[in-house]
Motif scaffolding. Structure first.
Motif, PDB file in Angstrom:
ATOM      1  N   ILE A   9       1.050  -1.253   0.072  1.00  0.00           N
ATOM      2  CA  ILE A   9      -0.030   0.013   0.022  1.00  0.00           C
ATOM      3  C   ILE A   9       0.934   1.267   0.024  1.00  0.00           C
ATOM      4  N   PRO A  10       0.904   2.221  -1.039  1.00  0.00           N
ATOM      5  CA  PRO A  10       1.525   3.424  -0.935  1.00  0.00           C
ATOM      6  C   PRO A  10       1.412   4.269   0.240  1.00  0.00           C
ATOM      7  N   ARG A  11       2.483   4.719   0.817  1.00  0.00           N
ATOM      8  CA  ARG A  11       2.605   5.328   1.825  1.00  0.00           C
ATOM      9  C   ARG A  11       2.722   6.801   1.755  1.00  0.00           C
ATOM     10  N   VAL A  12       1.850   7.402   2.310  1.00  0.00           N
ATOM     11  CA  VAL A  12       1.942   9.121   2.133  1.00  0.00           C
ATOM     12  C   VAL A  12       2.282   9.783   3.652  1.00  0.00           C
ATOM     13  N   TYR A  27      -8.123  11.203   6.623  1.00  0.00           N
ATOM     14  CA  TYR A  27      -9.209  10.551   6.448  1.00  0.00           C
ATOM     15  C   TYR A  27      -9.257  10.369   4.693  1.00  0.00           C
ATOM     16  N   LEU A  28      -8.992  11.410   3.799  1.00  0.00           N
ATOM     17  CA  LEU A  28      -9.021  11.290   2.557  1.00  0.00           C
ATOM     18  C   LEU A  28      -8.073  10.322   2.008  1.00  0.00           C
ATOM     19  N   ILE A  29      -7.076  10.376   2.547  1.00  0.00           N
ATOM     20  CA  ILE A  29      -5.791   9.299   2.018  1.00  0.00           C
ATOM     21  C   ILE A  29      -6.213   7.931   2.399  1.00  0.00           C
ATOM     22  N   GLU A  35      -1.834   4.655   2.669  1.00  0.00           N
ATOM     23  CA  GLU A  35      -1.471   4.574   4.461  1.00  0.00           C
ATOM     24  C   GLU A  35      -0.854   5.802   4.471  1.00  0.00           C
ATOM     25  N   PRO A  36      -1.435   6.550   5.341  1.00  0.00           N
ATOM     26  CA  PRO A  36      -1.135   8.017   5.855  1.00  0.00           C
ATOM     27  C   PRO A  36      -0.296   7.643   6.986  1.00  0.00           C
ATOM     28  N   GLU A  37       0.832   8.812   7.205  1.00  0.00           N
ATOM     29  CA  GLU A  37       1.518   9.084   8.333  1.00  0.00           C
ATOM     30  C   GLU A  37       1.609  10.618   8.590  1.00  0.00           C
ATOM     31  N   ARG A  38       1.902  11.167   9.736  1.00  0.00           N
ATOM     32  CA  ARG A  38       2.149  12.484   9.898  1.00  0.00           C
ATOM     33  C   ARG A  38       3.107  13.059  10.778  1.00  0.00           C
ATOM     34  N   VAL A  39       3.681  14.098  10.358  1.00  0.00           N
ATOM     35  CA  VAL A  39       4.622  14.723  11.453  1.00  0.00           C
ATOM     36  C   VAL A  39       3.949  16.191  11.250  1.00  0.00           C
ATOM     37  N   SER A  40       4.354  16.778  12.438  1.00  0.00           N
ATOM     38  CA  SER A  40       3.783  18.246  12.506  1.00  0.00           C
ATOM     39  C   SER A  40       5.109  19.541  12.407  1.00  0.00           C
ATOM     40  N   ASN A  41       6.212  19.077  12.181  1.00  0.00           N
ATOM     41  CA  ASN A  41       7.131  20.137  12.068  1.00  0.00           C
ATOM     42  C   ASN A  41       8.229  19.722  11.049  1.00  0.00           C
ATOM     43  N   GLY A  42       8.853  20.805  10.805  1.00  0.00           N
ATOM     44  CA  GLY A  42       9.960  20.644   9.638  1.00  0.00           C
ATOM     45  C   GLY A  42      11.108  19.612   9.913  1.00  0.00           C
ATOM     46  N   GLU A 122      -4.015  14.833  -7.909  1.00  0.00           N
ATOM     47  CA  GLU A 122      -2.445  15.059  -8.037  1.00  0.00           C
ATOM     48  C   GLU A 122      -1.791  14.093  -7.142  1.00  0.00           C
ATOM     49  N   MET A 123      -2.562  13.594  -6.101  1.00  0.00           N
ATOM     50  CA  MET A 123      -2.010  12.524  -5.413  1.00  0.00           C
ATOM     51  C   MET A 123      -1.620  11.151  -6.053  1.00  0.00           C
ATOM     52  N   HIS A 124      -2.612  11.066  -7.094  1.00  0.00           N
ATOM     53  CA  HIS A 124      -2.490   9.625  -7.778  1.00  0.00           C
ATOM     54  C   HIS A 124      -1.641   9.878  -8.896  1.00  0.00           C
TER      55      HIS A 124
END
Length: 131
Positions: A9-12, A27-29, A35-42, A122-124
């Protein structure tokens, strides 16, 4: 009898400091089968990109510690990471901002608030191009 190889599964990786936007993107991903993953700073974003080599990075421009522009440039200068597609996002969607992001190596640029159809497209596009 052997099992067929399962496609991964592609990871975003979502690099976004605003919780409400990150939750909507998560939710959208997931709805797109990714498969979403998140970070909140640079600074954390660069660490995560180096560690996990995501299939796509959704990168906010305005972030604490390190801007999206700096992250994009650092990824493009790293031979092991430069192939990772980057879709930049910003609330300041001016033509100057777009040109700057693309000049630094972003593969796409989307203004917030974005149309869901445009973001999905755009993602696809970037994931298909990376294969």
């Amino acid at each position: 009898m052997t099992q067929p190889a399962q496609a991964s599964i592609p990871r975003v990786l979502v690099v976004e400091d605003e919780d409400n936007i990150a939750i909507a993107l998560d939710y959208l991903i997931r709805r797109e089968g990714l498969e979403p993953e998140r970070v909140s700073n640079g600074a954390e974003a660069m660490e995560r990109i180096r560690a996990s080599h995501p299939d796509l990075v959704l990168l906010d421009v305005m972030l604490p510690e390190m801007s999206g522009y700096e992250i994009c440039q650092a990824v493009r200068l790293d031979p092991e990471l430069k192939h990772i597609p980057i879709l930049m996002m910003t609330a300041r969607g001016s033509a100057v901002e777009r040109r700057k992001g693309l000049a630094l190596g972003a593969d796409g640029f989307i203004a917030k608030p974005f149309e869901l159809k445009e973001l999905r497209s755009e993602m696809h596009r970037l994931l298909d191009k990376a294969e």
